[in-house]
Design a protein around this motif. Structure first.
Motif, PDB file in Angstrom:
ATOM      1  N   VAL A 173       7.421  -7.412 -70.183  1.00 59.77           N
ATOM      2  CA  VAL A 173       8.036  -8.390 -71.105  1.00 59.77           C
ATOM      3  C   VAL A 173       7.014  -8.793 -72.176  1.00 59.77           C
ATOM      4  CG1 VAL A 173       8.949 -10.749 -71.265  1.00 59.77           C
ATOM      5  CG2 VAL A 173       9.719  -9.221 -69.430  1.00 59.77           C
ATOM      6  N   ARG A 174       5.789  -9.072 -71.731  1.00 64.12           N
ATOM      7  CA  ARG A 174       4.746  -9.469 -72.695  1.00 64.12           C
ATOM      8  C   ARG A 174       4.504  -8.343 -73.707  1.00 64.12           C
ATOM      9  NH1 ARG A 174       0.807  -9.684 -69.374  1.00 64.12           N
ATOM     10  NH2 ARG A 174       0.042  -7.663 -70.074  1.00 64.12           N
ATOM     11  N   THR A 175       4.428  -7.111 -73.203  1.00 62.71           N
ATOM     12  CA  THR A 175       4.170  -5.965 -74.093  1.00 62.71           C
ATOM     13  C   THR A 175       5.303  -5.778 -75.102  1.00 62.71           C
ATOM     14  OG1 THR A 175       2.969  -4.913 -72.293  1.00 62.71           O
ATOM     15  CG2 THR A 175       3.642  -3.487 -74.100  1.00 62.71           C
ATOM     16  N   VAL A 176       6.542  -5.913 -74.639  1.00 61.16           N
ATOM     17  CA  VAL A 176       7.691  -5.748 -75.564  1.00 61.16           C
ATOM     18  C   VAL A 176       7.634  -6.825 -76.651  1.00 61.16           C
ATOM     19  CG1 VAL A 176      10.214  -5.788 -75.769  1.00 61.16           C
ATOM     20  CG2 VAL A 176       9.152  -4.609 -73.840  1.00 61.16           C
ATOM     21  N   LYS A 177       7.259  -8.046 -76.261  1.00 58.72           N
ATOM     22  CA  LYS A 177       7.173  -9.122 -77.274  1.00 58.72           C
ATOM     23  C   LYS A 177       6.114  -8.780 -78.322  1.00 58.72           C
ATOM     24  CE  LYS A 177       9.011 -12.925 -74.580  1.00 58.72           C
ATOM     25  NZ  LYS A 177       8.744 -14.119 -73.781  1.00 58.72           N
ATOM     26  N   GLU A 178       4.997  -8.198 -77.872  1.00 59.72           N
ATOM     27  CA  GLU A 178       3.949  -7.812 -78.837  1.00 59.72           C
ATOM     28  C   GLU A 178       4.479  -6.741 -79.801  1.00 59.72           C
ATOM     29  OE1 GLU A 178       0.358  -8.654 -75.641  1.00 59.72           O
ATOM     30  OE2 GLU A 178       0.691  -6.602 -76.343  1.00 59.72           O
ATOM     31  N   ILE A 179       5.231  -5.783 -79.235  1.00 57.80           N
ATOM     32  CA  ILE A 179       5.790  -4.710 -80.076  1.00 57.80           C
ATOM     33  C   ILE A 179       6.790  -5.298 -81.078  1.00 57.80           C
ATOM     34  CG2 ILE A 179       7.285  -2.655 -79.999  1.00 57.80           C
ATOM     35  CD1 ILE A 179       5.897  -2.137 -77.183  1.00 57.80           C
ATOM     36  N   MET A 180       7.588  -6.257 -80.618  1.00 55.36           N
ATOM     37  CA  MET A 180       8.570  -6.885 -81.524  1.00 55.36           C
ATOM     38  C   MET A 180       7.849  -7.654 -82.639  1.00 55.36           C
ATOM     39  SD  MET A 180      11.382  -8.123 -78.725  1.00 55.36           S
ATOM     40  CE  MET A 180      12.285  -9.208 -79.822  1.00 55.36           C
ATOM     41  N   ASP A 181       6.711  -8.281 -82.296  1.00 50.30           N
ATOM     42  CA  ASP A 181       5.940  -8.990 -83.339  1.00 50.30           C
ATOM     43  C   ASP A 181       5.469  -8.027 -84.422  1.00 50.30           C
ATOM     44  OD1 ASP A 181       6.273 -11.392 -82.116  1.00 50.30           O
ATOM     45  OD2 ASP A 181       4.309 -11.425 -81.130  1.00 50.30           O
ATOM     46  N   GLU A 182       5.276  -6.774 -84.016  1.00 50.07           N
ATOM     47  CA  GLU A 182       4.837  -5.735 -84.967  1.00 50.07           C
ATOM     48  C   GLU A 182       5.998  -5.196 -85.797  1.00 50.07           C
ATOM     49  OE1 GLU A 182       3.272  -1.934 -83.632  1.00 50.07           O
ATOM     50  OE2 GLU A 182       1.587  -2.992 -82.735  1.00 50.07           O
ATOM     51  N   GLY A 183       7.227  -5.542 -85.394  1.00 48.28           N
ATOM     52  CA  GLY A 183       8.406  -5.027 -86.109  1.00 48.28           C
ATOM     53  C   GLY A 183       9.095  -3.880 -85.389  1.00 48.28           C
ATOM     54  N   GLY A 184       8.653  -3.581 -84.162  1.00 46.63           N
ATOM     55  CA  GLY A 184       9.256  -2.468 -83.415  1.00 46.63           C
ATOM     56  C   GLY A 184      10.221  -2.959 -82.347  1.00 46.63           C
ATOM     57  N   CYS A 185      10.797  -2.038 -81.609  1.00 47.06           N
ATOM     58  CA  CYS A 185      11.611  -2.366 -80.450  1.00 47.06           C
ATOM     59  C   CYS A 185      11.136  -1.478 -79.297  1.00 47.06           C
ATOM     60  CB  CYS A 185      13.090  -2.180 -80.761  1.00 47.06           C
ATOM     61  SG  CYS A 185      13.514  -0.527 -81.315  1.00 47.06           S
ATOM     62  N   ALA A 186      11.783  -1.573 -78.139  1.00 37.73           N
ATOM     63  CA  ALA A 186      11.209  -0.891 -76.961  1.00 37.73           C
ATOM     64  C   ALA A 186      12.273  -0.280 -76.071  1.00 37.73           C
ATOM     65  CB  ALA A 186      10.392  -1.909 -76.159  1.00 37.73           C
ATOM     66  N   THR A 187      11.793   0.550 -75.159  1.00 39.22           N
ATOM     67  CA  THR A 187      12.608   0.986 -74.030  1.00 39.22           C
ATOM     68  C   THR A 187      11.720   0.830 -72.792  1.00 39.22           C
ATOM     69  OG1 THR A 187      13.999   2.742 -73.094  1.00 39.22           O
ATOM     70  CG2 THR A 187      12.049   3.478 -74.304  1.00 39.22           C
ATOM     71  N   ILE A 188      12.218   0.144 -71.772  1.00 33.27           N
ATOM     72  CA  ILE A 188      11.386  -0.147 -70.593  1.00 33.27           C
ATOM     73  C   ILE A 188      11.699   0.865 -69.489  1.00 33.27           C
ATOM     74  CG2 ILE A 188      10.859  -1.832 -68.792  1.00 33.27           C
ATOM     75  CD1 ILE A 188      11.452  -4.052 -70.766  1.00 33.27           C
ATOM     76  N   ASP A 189      10.614   1.434 -68.947  1.00 34.81           N
ATOM     77  CA  ASP A 189      10.726   2.424 -67.869  1.00 34.81           C
ATOM     78  C   ASP A 189      10.087   1.845 -66.611  1.00 34.81           C
ATOM     79  OD1 ASP A 189      10.774   5.072 -66.545  1.00 34.81           O
ATOM     80  OD2 ASP A 189       8.622   5.069 -66.912  1.00 34.81           O
ATOM     81  N   VAL A 190      10.822   1.864 -65.510  1.00 36.34           N
ATOM     82  CA  VAL A 190      10.240   1.438 -64.226  1.00 36.34           C
ATOM     83  C   VAL A 190       9.588   2.674 -63.618  1.00 36.34           C
ATOM     84  CG1 VAL A 190      10.711   0.471 -61.952  1.00 36.34           C
ATOM     85  CG2 VAL A 190      12.055  -0.282 -63.928  1.00 36.34           C
ATOM     86  N   LEU A 191       8.293   2.631 -63.410  1.00 30.09           N
ATOM     87  CA  LEU A 191       7.586   3.825 -62.934  1.00 30.09           C
ATOM     88  C   LEU A 191       8.024   4.229 -61.533  1.00 30.09           C
ATOM     89  CD1 LEU A 191       4.030   3.046 -64.278  1.00 30.09           C
ATOM     90  CD2 LEU A 191       5.568   4.850 -65.049  1.00 30.09           C
ATOM     91  N   GLY A 192       8.099   5.535 -61.351  1.00 31.44           N
ATOM     92  CA  GLY A 192       8.496   6.062 -60.051  1.00 31.44           C
ATOM     93  C   GLY A 192       9.339   7.300 -60.279  1.00 31.44           C
ATOM     94  N   GLU A 193       9.079   8.352 -59.525  1.00 27.80           N
ATOM     95  CA  GLU A 193       9.880   9.566 -59.629  1.00 27.80           C
ATOM     96  C   GLU A 193       9.777  10.332 -58.319  1.00 27.80           C
ATOM     97  OE1 GLU A 193       7.835  11.929 -62.875  1.00 27.80           O
ATOM     98  OE2 GLU A 193       6.951   9.956 -63.080  1.00 27.80           O
ATOM     99  N   GLU A 194      10.682  11.279 -58.115  1.00 31.65           N
ATOM    100  CA  GLU A 194      10.680  12.101 -56.894  1.00 31.65           C
ATOM    101  C   GLU A 194      10.565  11.241 -55.644  1.00 31.65           C
ATOM    102  OE1 GLU A 194      11.157  15.308 -56.587  1.00 31.65           O
ATOM    103  OE2 GLU A 194      10.753  16.184 -58.551  1.00 31.65           O
TER     104      GLU A 194
END
Ligand SMILES: Cc1cc2nc3c(=O)[nH]c(=O)nc-3n(C[C@H](O)[C@H](O)[C@H](O)COP(=O)(O)OP(=O)(O)OC[C@H]3O[C@@H](n4cnc5c(N)ncnc54)[C@H](O)[C@@H]3O)c2cc1C
Length: 298
Positions: free
Chosen positions: A35-56
């Protein structure tokens, strides 16, 4: 050679050292970090996609746990008014255990996301998952619009897959592809991959599809900009996408030029497995990371 040698030794590298290499590329272990990281990206003018780590994953419980975490992510995106959607991996949701079980898990998340007016991106994994992932995507599109998937420019089959998908006006992220695939299935020549990327973009633009242009390669960015200009593609038909921690300067250039830019933000306790796997899968990246570390130290 050096990159390859380093990547093969990664599994025995102590966790704190891998963590040092990987920390710029992962938001952290907790949802709060994402959440904190996405807010920083939004402050820069960007948007995000959040991935929950884990596979297989190896049990249905793990997949159901992932579904619950993704629901929490969607709720937080909504309550914190984040400009973000989610990205998920079919093998994390049980693809290798049971295809219908996986489909139902993803369907549940797409339904949940639709209730929040949000969107789900189904990442593309290695070639053993390509057909199953596309089948899941096609099945979901019979019911939903708020779902997209990914195609990889390095796969020889991708142009044929696109021809099959075009009638449903797919929402596609196009990327080069991160896995080590056999020559029979994938182009290995980097120049051909770049050209195929451009060919795919042109085909999708001409067929009114929505495209996520996922790259840090300036040649590909330039080709995309050329096509956007040539065909006067409107801003609601595409976005650029980049990985957290990679080429932030290029990210800022793209945002400043007025294009939509989405950053892929992975988080979760599974960061170690993810990082070693990713570093091992792409020896070039190992070199980039090591170079980056020395650059930072100077
Ligand atoms: C948003 C997003 C989502 C993705 N989703 C998928 C997916 O679902 N399936 C899949 O197979 N692949 C996925 N990828 C990975 C992608 O396929 C490529 O492997 C990766 O983006 C590198 O290709 P590139 O186009 O950036 O070009 P490259 O030529 O590989 O990279 C261009 C430059 O970017 C820098 N760079 C690129 N990646 C990194 C990195 N990780 N660390 C440090 N520096 C780096 C290097 O300096 C390099 O010179 C995704 C990539 C992005 C950006």
């Amino acid at each position: 050679m050096l990159n390859k040698a380093i990547s093969y030794t990664l599994p025995v590298v102590p966790k704190p050292i891998v963590g040092f290499f990987a920390k710029d590329y992962i938001a952290g272990e907790r949802l709060d970090d994402a959440v904190r990281t996405v807010k920083e990206i939004m402050d820069e003018g960007g948007c995000a996609t959040i991935d929950v780590l884990g596979e297989e994953i190896t049990s249905e419980e793990q997949a159901l746990h992932a579904v619950e975490i993704y629901k929490q992510v969607l709720q937080r995106i909504n309550s914190e008014k984040l400009d973000s959607n989610i990205s998920l991996k079919p093998t994390h949701l049980g693809l290798k255990l049971n295809k219908d079980f996986c489909y139902n898990n993803i369907r549940e998340l797409v339904t949940f996301a639709r209730n929040y007016n949000n969107f789900v991106r189904i990442d593309m994994e290695d070639h053993t998952a390509t057909s199953d992932t596309l089948n899941i995507y096609l099945r979901l599109r019979e019911e939903f619009d708020n779902v997209g998937t990914v195609l990889q420019a390095y796969l020889r089959r991708t142009v044929t897959d696109i021809n099959k998908l075009i009638p449903i006006r797919p929402n596609l992220r196009i990327c080069k592809g991160i896995y080590r695939e056999p020559y029979q299935l994938a182009y290995h020549d980097r120049e051909i991959i770049v050209q195929n990327f451009g060919y795919i973009l042109e085909k999708l633009f001409l067929n009114n599809c929505y495209i996520g242009i996922a790259t840090h390669d300036e040649k590909v960015v330039w080709e995309a900009l050329r096509l956007i200009d040539k065909y006067n593609i409107q801003s609601n038909r595409y976005e650029f996408q980049m990985l957290l921690g990679v080429m932030p300067e290029l990210r800022r250039v793209i945002i400043k030029a007025g294009h939509k830019l989405r950053v892929y933000v992975p988080f979760g306790a599974e960061w170690f497995k993810y990082s070693t796997r990713r570093l091992k899968e792409n020896p070039h990246i190992v070199g980039d990371i090591i170079q980056g570390m020395f650059r930072k130290k100077r």
